[in-house]
Design a protein around this motif. Structure first.
Motif, PDB file in Angstrom:
ATOM      1  N   LEU A  25       0.834  -1.202   0.000  1.00 45.90           N
ATOM      2  CA  LEU A  25       0.000   0.000   0.000  1.00 45.90           C
ATOM      3  C   LEU A  25       0.867   1.250   0.000  1.00 45.90           C
ATOM      4  CD1 LEU A  25      -2.877  -0.732   2.528  1.00 45.90           C
ATOM      5  CD2 LEU A  25      -3.041  -0.475   0.064  1.00 45.90           C
ATOM      6  N   TYR A  26       0.452   2.224  -0.760  1.00 43.02           N
ATOM      7  CA  TYR A  26       1.084   3.544  -0.858  1.00 43.02           C
ATOM      8  C   TYR A  26       2.451   3.528  -1.528  1.00 43.02           C
ATOM      9  CZ  TYR A  26      -2.779   4.235   2.262  1.00 43.02           C
ATOM     10  OH  TYR A  26      -4.033   4.212   2.806  1.00 43.02           O
ATOM     11  N   ASP A  27       2.733   2.479  -2.305  1.00 41.35           N
ATOM     12  CA  ASP A  27       3.916   2.483  -3.145  1.00 41.35           C
ATOM     13  C   ASP A  27       3.770   3.635  -4.144  1.00 41.35           C
ATOM     14  OD1 ASP A  27       6.335   1.036  -4.339  1.00 41.35           O
ATOM     15  OD2 ASP A  27       4.993   1.137  -6.074  1.00 41.35           O
ATOM     16  N   MET A  28       4.896   4.140  -4.636  1.00 39.87           N
ATOM     17  CA  MET A  28       4.838   5.285  -5.551  1.00 39.87           C
ATOM     18  C   MET A  28       3.999   4.974  -6.787  1.00 39.87           C
ATOM     19  SD  MET A  28       8.308   5.800  -7.705  1.00 39.87           S
ATOM     20  CE  MET A  28       8.187   5.192  -9.357  1.00 39.87           C
ATOM     21  N   THR A  29       3.972   3.725  -7.205  1.00 40.80           N
ATOM     22  CA  THR A  29       3.156   3.346  -8.359  1.00 40.80           C
ATOM     23  C   THR A  29       1.678   3.578  -8.070  1.00 40.80           C
ATOM     24  OG1 THR A  29       4.792   1.673  -8.916  1.00 40.80           O
ATOM     25  CG2 THR A  29       2.636   1.460  -9.963  1.00 40.80           C
ATOM     26  N   MET A  30       1.245   3.228  -6.874  1.00 34.19           N
ATOM     27  CA  MET A  30      -0.148   3.430  -6.480  1.00 34.19           C
ATOM     28  C   MET A  30      -0.493   4.917  -6.446  1.00 34.19           C
ATOM     29  SD  MET A  30      -1.913   2.271  -2.934  1.00 34.19           S
ATOM     30  CE  MET A  30      -3.609   2.622  -2.554  1.00 34.19           C
ATOM     31  N   LEU A  31       0.409   5.707  -5.920  1.00 33.42           N
ATOM     32  CA  LEU A  31       0.150   7.138  -5.769  1.00 33.42           C
ATOM     33  C   LEU A  31       0.148   7.876  -7.108  1.00 33.42           C
ATOM     34  CD1 LEU A  31       2.320   7.755  -2.598  1.00 33.42           C
ATOM     35  CD2 LEU A  31      -0.140   7.312  -2.723  1.00 33.42           C
ATOM     36  N   ARG A  32       0.759   7.303  -8.131  1.00 31.85           N
ATOM     37  CA  ARG A  32       0.828   7.953  -9.441  1.00 31.85           C
ATOM     38  C   ARG A  32      -0.382   7.663 -10.328  1.00 31.85           C
ATOM     39  NH1 ARG A  32       6.476   6.300 -11.757  1.00 31.85           N
ATOM     40  NH2 ARG A  32       5.503   7.138 -13.613  1.00 31.85           N
ATOM     41  N   PHE A  33      -1.200   6.664  -9.967  1.00 32.17           N
ATOM     42  CA  PHE A  33      -2.377   6.367 -10.778  1.00 32.17           C
ATOM     43  C   PHE A  33      -3.379   7.521 -10.703  1.00 32.17           C
ATOM     44  CE2 PHE A  33      -1.300   1.768 -10.539  1.00 32.17           C
ATOM     45  CZ  PHE A  33      -1.468   1.456 -11.875  1.00 32.17           C
ATOM     46  N   PRO A  34      -3.938   7.938 -11.836  1.00 29.31           N
ATOM     47  CA  PRO A  34      -4.990   8.960 -11.795  1.00 29.31           C
ATOM     48  C   PRO A  34      -6.290   8.359 -11.252  1.00 29.31           C
ATOM     49  CG  PRO A  34      -4.543   8.296 -14.069  1.00 29.31           C
ATOM     50  CD  PRO A  34      -3.552   7.584 -13.202  1.00 29.31           C
ATOM     51  N   SER A  52      -3.504  -3.792 -11.299  1.00 26.89           N
ATOM     52  CA  SER A  52      -2.503  -3.716 -10.233  1.00 26.89           C
ATOM     53  C   SER A  52      -3.236  -3.749  -8.909  1.00 26.89           C
ATOM     54  CB  SER A  52      -1.707  -2.412 -10.322  1.00 26.89           C
ATOM     55  OG  SER A  52      -0.832  -2.437 -11.409  1.00 26.89           O
ATOM     56  N   TYR A  53      -2.690  -4.526  -7.965  1.00 23.09           N
ATOM     57  CA  TYR A  53      -3.263  -4.637  -6.636  1.00 23.09           C
ATOM     58  C   TYR A  53      -2.169  -4.305  -5.637  1.00 23.09           C
ATOM     59  CZ  TYR A  53      -5.917  -6.492  -2.709  1.00 23.09           C
ATOM     60  OH  TYR A  53      -6.599  -6.614  -1.535  1.00 23.09           O
ATOM     61  N   PHE A  54      -2.497  -3.556  -4.602  1.00 20.72           N
ATOM     62  CA  PHE A  54      -1.521  -3.123  -3.606  1.00 20.72           C
ATOM     63  C   PHE A  54      -1.891  -3.733  -2.253  1.00 20.72           C
ATOM     64  CE2 PHE A  54      -1.523  -0.254  -7.112  1.00 20.72           C
ATOM     65  CZ  PHE A  54      -0.179  -0.025  -7.329  1.00 20.72           C
ATOM     66  N   PHE A  55      -0.987  -4.573  -1.729  1.00 22.68           N
ATOM     67  CA  PHE A  55      -1.251  -5.397  -0.560  1.00 22.68           C
ATOM     68  C   PHE A  55      -0.930  -4.705   0.759  1.00 22.68           C
ATOM     69  CE2 PHE A  55      -0.675  -8.466  -3.958  1.00 22.68           C
ATOM     70  CZ  PHE A  55      -1.632  -9.421  -3.672  1.00 22.68           C
TER      71      PHE A  55
END
Length: 105
Positions: A25-34, A52-55
């Motif tokens: 959770l809150y990886d930079m990839t997650m935060l960059r998604f619109p 993409s799923y964030f664990f």
């Protein structure tokens, strides 16, 4: 996800390990998604149509323990990367886990 983890358990020999690492959770990839690519709290649709799923630690723990694994390690792995050329700082967060198939006793 539980189907895949149960399948892994079924093919491992007793005492063998399964190593897990995926986005946290809150990886930079997650935060960059619109916002328009968000499907749920942890799920996002990439531009190529894949998901993409964030664990969280709790989700991973529940999935593996429910399948019958023994938890040996489970933690967030946080790495700060810096692009030397641009000076851009990137915070990467993964979930790292080590699980064992119970031995026959």
């Amino acid at each position: 996800m539980s189907y895949v983890i149960e399948g892994c358990l079924s093919v491992l020999k007793p005492g063998c390990l399964l190593l897990f690492r995926d986005y946290g959770l809150y990886d930079m990839t997650m935060l960059r998604f619109p916002p328009e690519q968000r499907l749920g709290f942890r799920e996002y649709m990439r531009s190529d149509g894949t998901l993409s799923y964030f664990f969280s630690l709790e989700i991973v723990r529940d999935l593996f323990l429910h399948a019958g694994f023994i938890e040996l390690e489970l933690e967030y792995c946080c790495v700060r990367l810096v692009n030397r050329r641009s000076g851009k700082k990137m915070q990467r967060i993964w979930v790292h886990g080590k699980f064992q198939k119970p031995t026959l006793e």
